[in-house]
Design a protein around this motif. Sequence first.
Motif, PDB file in Angstrom:
ATOM      1  N   GLU A 206       0.763  -1.321   0.032  1.00 55.88           N
ATOM      2  CA  GLU A 206      -0.120  -0.188  -0.022  1.00 55.88           C
ATOM      3  C   GLU A 206       1.062   1.158   0.188  1.00 55.88           C
ATOM      4  O   GLU A 206       2.075   1.037   0.453  1.00 55.88           O
ATOM      5  N   TRP A 207       0.236   2.301  -0.590  1.00 56.64           N
ATOM      6  CA  TRP A 207       0.882   3.538  -0.437  1.00 56.64           C
ATOM      7  C   TRP A 207       0.053   4.800   0.248  1.00 56.64           C
ATOM      8  O   TRP A 207      -1.228   4.798  -0.030  1.00 56.64           O
ATOM      9  N   VAL A 224      -3.380   0.836  -3.718  1.00 56.96           N
ATOM     10  CA  VAL A 224      -2.944  -0.573  -3.111  1.00 56.96           C
ATOM     11  C   VAL A 224      -2.703  -1.304  -4.521  1.00 56.96           C
ATOM     12  O   VAL A 224      -3.297  -1.372  -5.602  1.00 56.96           O
ATOM     13  N   VAL A 225      -1.387  -2.036  -4.442  1.00 59.60           N
ATOM     14  CA  VAL A 225      -0.645  -2.266  -5.480  1.00 59.60           C
ATOM     15  C   VAL A 225      -0.007  -3.692  -5.524  1.00 59.60           C
ATOM     16  O   VAL A 225       0.325  -4.358  -4.550  1.00 59.60           O
ATOM     17  N   PHE A 226       0.147  -4.334  -6.840  1.00 62.05           N
ATOM     18  CA  PHE A 226       0.623  -5.399  -7.000  1.00 62.05           C
ATOM     19  C   PHE A 226       2.251  -4.963  -7.782  1.00 62.05           C
ATOM     20  O   PHE A 226       2.398  -4.166  -8.435  1.00 62.05           O
ATOM     21  N   SER A 227       3.136  -5.927  -7.567  1.00 60.28           N
ATOM     22  CA  SER A 227       4.459  -5.961  -8.188  1.00 60.28           C
ATOM     23  C   SER A 227       4.802  -7.370  -8.439  1.00 60.28           C
ATOM     24  O   SER A 227       4.296  -8.432  -7.879  1.00 60.28           O
ATOM     25  N   THR A 228       5.630  -7.726  -9.352  1.00 59.28           N
ATOM     26  CA  THR A 228       6.130  -9.080  -9.664  1.00 59.28           C
ATOM     27  C   THR A 228       7.720  -8.817  -9.678  1.00 59.28           C
ATOM     28  O   THR A 228       8.365  -7.766  -9.829  1.00 59.28           O
ATOM     29  N   LYS A 229       8.403 -10.029  -8.917  1.00 60.89           N
ATOM     30  CA  LYS A 229       9.698  -9.939  -8.623  1.00 60.89           C
ATOM     31  C   LYS A 229      10.568 -10.910  -9.314  1.00 60.89           C
ATOM     32  O   LYS A 229       9.811 -12.071  -9.472  1.00 60.89           O
ATOM     33  N   ALA A 230      11.539 -10.864 -10.098  1.00 61.40           N
ATOM     34  CA  ALA A 230      12.080 -11.436 -11.001  1.00 61.40           C
ATOM     35  C   ALA A 230      12.714 -12.917 -10.023  1.00 61.40           C
ATOM     36  O   ALA A 230      13.616 -12.758  -9.123  1.00 61.40           O
ATOM     37  N   THR A 330      -9.905  -1.434  -6.694  1.00 66.66           N
ATOM     38  CA  THR A 330     -10.268  -0.307  -7.478  1.00 66.66           C
ATOM     39  C   THR A 330      -9.021   0.809  -7.259  1.00 66.66           C
ATOM     40  O   THR A 330      -8.738   1.537  -8.277  1.00 66.66           O
ATOM     41  N   LYS A 331      -8.174   0.650  -6.261  1.00 68.29           N
ATOM     42  CA  LYS A 331      -7.070   1.480  -5.941  1.00 68.29           C
ATOM     43  C   LYS A 331      -5.963   1.048  -6.890  1.00 68.29           C
ATOM     44  O   LYS A 331      -4.657   1.588  -6.581  1.00 68.29           O
ATOM     45  N   GLY A 332      -6.088  -0.050  -7.484  1.00 67.45           N
ATOM     46  CA  GLY A 332      -4.862  -0.482  -8.142  1.00 67.45           C
ATOM     47  C   GLY A 332      -4.354  -2.011  -8.088  1.00 67.45           C
ATOM     48  O   GLY A 332      -3.578  -2.254  -8.881  1.00 67.45           O
ATOM     49  N   ALA A 333      -4.985  -2.642  -7.221  1.00 68.30           N
ATOM     50  CA  ALA A 333      -4.577  -4.051  -6.879  1.00 68.30           C
ATOM     51  C   ALA A 333      -5.097  -5.272  -7.724  1.00 68.30           C
ATOM     52  O   ALA A 333      -6.015  -5.905  -7.487  1.00 68.30           O
TER      53      ALA A 333
END
Length: 341
Positions: A206-207, A224-230, A330-333
């Motif tokens: 979250e930010w 609220v967000v997702f990332s992917t890590k290598a 809705t906030k990005g996740a």
Amino acid sequence: MMRKGTALGATMLSVSLILGACGSTAAVTDVGKVKVESVSSTADVKVYAPHEGLNQPPVPVEFERVGEHEVNIKMTSQITDIEIAKGKMYKAWTFNGEAPGPLLVVNEGDLVNFTLDNIDPAVPHSMDFHSMHVAPNVGFADVMPNEEGTFTYPANRPGVFMYHCATAPVLEHIANGMHGVIIVKPKNGYPTDNEVDREFVIVQNEWYKENDLDDMTNGVPSQVVFSTKALNEGDLNTNGDTFTLKDQPLVAKVGEKVRIYINNVGPNEVSSFHVIGTILDDVYIDGNPANHMKGLQTVMLPASGGAVVEFIVTEAGDYPFVTHQFNHATKGAVGVIKVIP
């Protein structure tokens, strides 16, 4: 954590709120050893004066296997600008210029020799690995600006674990970007290893308002967000933002069994992780093979909670993954797995 290097030598405003690391008791006190001068860069965002205009380029993590069961890991704590939504930059407190920080992968039974190089010119930082047994006041001790700290621990439990800065106030450090994931691979693997065709690592975070501890404490996240890590060389590696995993979907093929290592680094919100269009056939809570569940629609991840989830994609098309708390989606996740023939 042993420390070495030059001492902090700037006149700064005293930090007075201290929140203990995991398992510690919260208290309010005058730390006395850290002083930081704040200035307003906009009407509602405060930054530390030494951070204003600072954008340290990402420093690659140093990972070296020095024995069959021993690794050396060196990371940096630094200040790096992160784009968290299209056109919206955040002056993040990071590990190695990434938020979430770089993925670390070790084996169950490894001895981990860890070093933190704090190149933040103003603020002390530290490291709390959820994958370890250690006295927090020893292993998680603050590393002052322009110093290094080192500790050693055995990674003796498998799983998908959060790591984060444990320096007070802990919430400010985590919410500003100092979080990440370490995978401890089980020595005997997972029962479904021979069924899995493709693997990804996903992190939710979250930010809040930049450097606003009151908003981080009492407010709701703006993103609220997702990332992917290598996980492997050449894999996509992203920061936590609202757009990349929609614009650049992860890719799988029809009929493949997909494994996702997922962790919700929070710092505050629960994740209800769900992949639209399929069922989670096998789930290992916290990534431990002993915690095997089958046939779940959604896996609940508390702040810091992890899991390994596996599912089959049966038709070509787009399979979004979300937190099923749809105010957060809705906030990005939201991310997408694109399934091709």
